[in-house]
Design a protein around this motif. Structure first.
Motif, PDB file in Angstrom:
ATOM      1  N   THR A 224       0.802  -1.276  -0.698  1.00  0.00           N
ATOM      2  CA  THR A 224       0.377   0.057  -0.144  1.00  0.00           C
ATOM      3  C   THR A 224       0.608   0.856   0.056  1.00  0.00           C
ATOM      4  N   ASN A 225       0.333   2.247  -0.938  1.00  0.00           N
ATOM      5  CA  ASN A 225       0.781   3.857   0.147  1.00  0.00           C
ATOM      6  C   ASN A 225      -0.064   4.799  -0.560  1.00  0.00           C
ATOM      7  N   TYR A 226      -0.339   5.660   0.319  1.00  0.00           N
ATOM      8  CA  TYR A 226      -1.412   6.935   1.045  1.00  0.00           C
ATOM      9  C   TYR A 226      -0.500   8.160   0.685  1.00  0.00           C
ATOM     10  N   ALA A 227      -1.147   9.076  -0.046  1.00  0.00           N
ATOM     11  CA  ALA A 227      -1.134  10.500   0.166  1.00  0.00           C
ATOM     12  C   ALA A 227      -0.430  10.994   1.478  1.00  0.00           C
ATOM     13  N   ASP A 228       0.005  11.697   1.649  1.00  0.00           N
ATOM     14  CA  ASP A 228       0.934  12.267   3.069  1.00  0.00           C
ATOM     15  C   ASP A 228      -0.326  13.045   3.584  1.00  0.00           C
ATOM     16  N   SER A 229      -1.588  13.376   3.266  1.00  0.00           N
ATOM     17  CA  SER A 229      -2.846  14.450   3.621  1.00  0.00           C
ATOM     18  C   SER A 229      -3.450  13.303   4.574  1.00  0.00           C
ATOM     19  N   VAL A 230      -3.080  12.098   4.460  1.00  0.00           N
ATOM     20  CA  VAL A 230      -4.137  10.586   4.950  1.00  0.00           C
ATOM     21  C   VAL A 230      -3.732   9.931   5.758  1.00  0.00           C
ATOM     22  N   LYS A 231      -2.300  10.109   5.434  1.00  0.00           N
ATOM     23  CA  LYS A 231      -1.945   8.456   6.653  1.00  0.00           C
ATOM     24  C   LYS A 231      -1.930   9.291   7.812  1.00  0.00           C
ATOM     25  N   GLY A 232      -2.279   7.502   8.407  1.00  0.00           N
ATOM     26  CA  GLY A 232      -2.357   7.574   9.693  1.00  0.00           C
ATOM     27  C   GLY A 232      -3.920   7.751  10.290  1.00  0.00           C
ATOM     28  N   ARG A 233      -4.707   7.996   8.762  1.00  0.00           N
ATOM     29  CA  ARG A 233      -6.335   8.396   9.162  1.00  0.00           C
ATOM     30  C   ARG A 233      -6.703   7.543   8.261  1.00  0.00           C
ATOM     31  N   PHE A 234      -6.754   6.706   7.000  1.00  0.00           N
ATOM     32  CA  PHE A 234      -6.924   5.967   5.997  1.00  0.00           C
ATOM     33  C   PHE A 234      -6.756   4.812   5.893  1.00  0.00           C
ATOM     34  N   THR A 235      -6.764   3.967   5.680  1.00  0.00           N
ATOM     35  CA  THR A 235      -6.718   2.391   5.028  1.00  0.00           C
ATOM     36  C   THR A 235      -7.263   2.089   4.273  1.00  0.00           C
ATOM     37  N   ILE A 236      -6.725   1.891   3.329  1.00  0.00           N
ATOM     38  CA  ILE A 236      -6.441   0.501   2.145  1.00  0.00           C
ATOM     39  C   ILE A 236      -6.799  -0.706   2.507  1.00  0.00           C
ATOM     40  N   SER A 237      -7.742  -1.498   1.895  1.00  0.00           N
ATOM     41  CA  SER A 237      -7.547  -3.054   1.186  1.00  0.00           C
ATOM     42  C   SER A 237      -8.240  -3.851   0.960  1.00  0.00           C
ATOM     43  N   ARG A 238      -8.253  -4.973   0.532  1.00  0.00           N
ATOM     44  CA  ARG A 238      -8.342  -5.133  -0.339  1.00  0.00           C
ATOM     45  C   ARG A 238      -9.822  -6.897  -0.231  1.00  0.00           C
TER      46      ARG A 238
END
Length: 121
Positions: A57-71
């Motif tokens: 996974t990788n995240y935008a800096d603005s959402v790191k620690g708040r959003f989680t992607i899964s599949r």
């Protein structure tokens, strides 16, 4: 024909949580990467989170620690768990899947129609 359908958007107060889902259906041979993007009025579409077929996974800096992607590969579905939402997160969220329709087909980008997330202050 391949289709992506997002769900889970809505109105939430700042600090709240939402979970977005995106299910792929149709003639699908393989799904490579999946991701979530967002676009606010007047802004360009931006990457929110991305997940590979192997689960990296990788995240935008603005959402790191708040959003989680899964599949869930068995369900051809990608999720975005959003917590500690801020008014700046207000946007239309779009699902992307890089998919091949057949064994000899090159993977292509497929987009959902978007789901609106509104965060009130």
């Amino acid at each position: 024909q391949v289709q992506l359908v997002e769900s889970g958007g809505g109105l939430v107060q700042a600090g709240g949580s939402l979970r977005l889902s995106c299910a792929a259906s149709g003639s699908i041979f393989s799904i490579n990467a999946m991701g979530w993007y967002r676009q606010a009025p007047g802004d360009e579409r931006e990457l929110v989170a991305h997940i590979t077929s192997g689960g990296n996974t990788n995240y935008a800096d603005s959402v790191k620690g708040r959003f989680t992607i899964s599949r869930d590969n068995a369900k051809n579905t990608v999720y975005l768990q959003m917590t500690s939402l801020k008014p700046d997160d207000t946007s239309v969220y779009y699902c992307l899947a890089v998919m091949g329709a057949g064994p000899s087909d090159d993977p292509m980008d497929y987009w959902g129609k978007g789901t609106l997330v509104t965060v009130s202050s």
